[in-house]
Structure formats: structure tokens, C-alpha cells
Design a protein around this motif. Structure first.
Motif, short mmCIF file in Angstrom:
data_model
loop_
_atom_site.label_atom_id
_atom_site.label_comp_id
_atom_site.label_asym_id
_atom_site.label_seq_id
_atom_site.Cartn_x
_atom_site.Cartn_y
_atom_site.Cartn_z
N THR A 43 32.75 101.01 34.21
CA THR A 43 33.22 101.73 35.72
C THR A 43 32.30 102.74 36.45
O THR A 43 32.31 104.12 36.01
CB THR A 43 34.84 102.27 35.44
OG1 THR A 43 35.60 101.17 34.80
CG2 THR A 43 35.67 102.23 37.25
N GLU A 44 31.94 102.11 37.48
CA GLU A 44 31.37 103.24 38.09
C GLU A 44 32.36 103.23 39.27
O GLU A 44 33.00 103.71 40.13
CB GLU A 44 30.32 102.11 39.15
CG GLU A 44 29.39 101.75 38.36
CD GLU A 44 28.24 100.89 39.11
OE1 GLU A 44 28.63 101.16 40.16
OE2 GLU A 44 27.06 100.10 39.14
N VAL A 45 32.12 105.25 39.12
CA VAL A 45 33.55 105.74 40.41
C VAL A 45 32.40 107.26 40.97
O VAL A 45 31.40 107.82 41.21
CB VAL A 45 34.44 106.25 39.41
CG1 VAL A 45 34.78 105.75 38.32
CG2 VAL A 45 33.48 107.67 38.42
N GLY A 50 31.31 114.45 44.95
CA GLY A 50 30.28 113.53 45.47
C GLY A 50 29.59 112.90 44.01
O GLY A 50 28.28 112.20 44.49
N ILE A 51 29.99 113.46 42.25
CA ILE A 51 28.51 112.93 42.57
C ILE A 51 28.72 110.99 41.47
O ILE A 51 30.13 111.06 41.38
CB ILE A 51 29.04 113.63 41.38
CG1 ILE A 51 28.50 115.32 41.14
CG2 ILE A 51 28.24 112.83 39.20
CD1 ILE A 51 28.90 116.15 39.73
N ILE A 67 25.46 110.67 34.67
CA ILE A 67 25.43 110.25 36.05
C ILE A 67 23.04 110.04 35.40
O ILE A 67 23.08 109.64 36.85
CB ILE A 67 25.50 111.87 36.38
CG1 ILE A 67 24.63 112.94 35.89
CG2 ILE A 67 27.21 112.11 36.75
CD1 ILE A 67 25.48 114.12 36.06
N ALA A 68 23.41 110.20 34.53
CA ALA A 68 21.33 110.11 34.82
C ALA A 68 21.27 109.55 33.02
O ALA A 68 21.56 110.00 32.74
CB ALA A 68 20.75 111.16 35.36
N ASP A 69 19.45 108.94 33.23
CA ASP A 69 18.99 108.86 31.48
C ASP A 69 19.51 110.01 31.32
O ASP A 69 18.71 110.98 31.76
CB ASP A 69 18.09 108.38 31.98
CG ASP A 69 18.16 106.97 33.06
OD1 ASP A 69 18.79 105.94 32.69
OD2 ASP A 69 16.75 106.52 33.04
N TYR A 82 37.27 108.32 43.73
CA TYR A 82 37.68 106.61 44.03
C TYR A 82 36.90 105.56 42.66
O TYR A 82 35.43 106.69 42.22
CB TYR A 82 37.66 106.02 45.66
CG TYR A 82 36.37 106.51 46.15
CD1 TYR A 82 34.65 105.50 46.14
CD2 TYR A 82 36.06 107.90 47.19
CE1 TYR A 82 33.95 106.05 46.78
CE2 TYR A 82 35.01 107.84 47.48
CZ TYR A 82 33.78 107.21 47.33
OH TYR A 82 33.11 107.35 48.34
N ARG A 83 36.70 104.30 42.74
CA ARG A 83 36.25 103.45 42.00
C ARG A 83 34.86 102.49 42.75
O ARG A 83 35.53 102.22 44.22
CB ARG A 83 37.08 102.57 41.54
CG ARG A 83 36.66 101.87 40.53
CD ARG A 83 36.86 100.93 40.32
NE ARG A 83 38.30 101.35 39.79
CZ ARG A 83 39.46 100.57 39.37
NH1 ARG A 83 39.22 99.16 39.10
NH2 ARG A 83 40.34 101.34 38.60
N ASN A 84 34.14 103.18 43.22
CA ASN A 84 32.92 102.30 43.61
C ASN A 84 32.73 100.59 42.56
O ASN A 84 32.35 100.06 42.02
CB ASN A 84 31.72 102.96 42.62
CG ASN A 84 31.67 104.03 43.39
OD1 ASN A 84 32.52 104.81 44.04
ND2 ASN A 84 30.68 105.50 42.23
#
Length: 90
Positions: A43-45, A50-51, A67-69, A82-84
Motif C-alpha cells: 500500500t502506498e502511503v 511528508g515521506i 521509500i527508495a531502492d 493517509y493512503r495514496n
């Protein structure tokens, strides 16, 4: 009997205070709790800081967020704002 004016004024003021401040806060808190309870992997959050990231693993009180590779962090569930949803980006 005729001195009910100040009492009615106080009751009206308390009712306005409840419906303008307390009730909306309770609704936001309930909605955030539902969000926390529904967290799943992939799930993208967005966090309160703000991360942006994707949940890799869900634990009791925390989640592992990619948050990154090759960059993963562990944050508290309550720090998720929140969920993106992909549907919202359209």
C-alpha cells in the motif's frame, strides 16, 4: 422562571462548541483509526512528515516502509497520514 436567558445562552454555546470542535475531531480520529487498521503490504502511503513510500511489512505497532531502492525505514502506524490511492491520482 424568567431568568432562564443566561442558562439557555450557555447551553446554546456548549452545543455550538460540541458540533464545531469536538464532533469533527472525533470523526477525524475514527477515520484515521480505520486507516491504521486497514494497512496492508504494497500500500502506498504518506507519513505525517511528508515521506512517500510503500509498506513492505506490517507489524503490531509499526510498519516497514520502502521509500527508495534499498532504503527501508520503520515507522509507527500512527505516523501514517493517509493512503495514496491510485484512483485519486486520476
Amino acid at each position: 422562571m424568567k431568568d432562564f436567558g443566561p442558562i439557555l445562552y450557555l447551553i446554546a454555546l456548549l452545543a455550538i462548541f460540541y458540533f464545531m470542535i469536538i464532533r469533527p475531531q472525533q470523526q477525524r480520529q475514527k477515520k484515521h483509526q480505520q486507516l491504521i487498521n486497514s494497512l496492508q503490504e504494497n500500500t502506498e502511503v504518506t507519513t505525517i512528515g511528508g515521506i512517500l513510500g510503500t509498506i513492505v511489512k506490517v507489524k503490531d505497532k509499526t510498519v516497514i516502509l520502502k521509500i527508495a531502492d534499498n532504503v527501508k525505514i520503520e515507522i509507527l502506524k500512527t505516523a501514517i497520514a493517509y493512503r495514496n490511492d491510485k484512483e485519486e491520482k486520476k
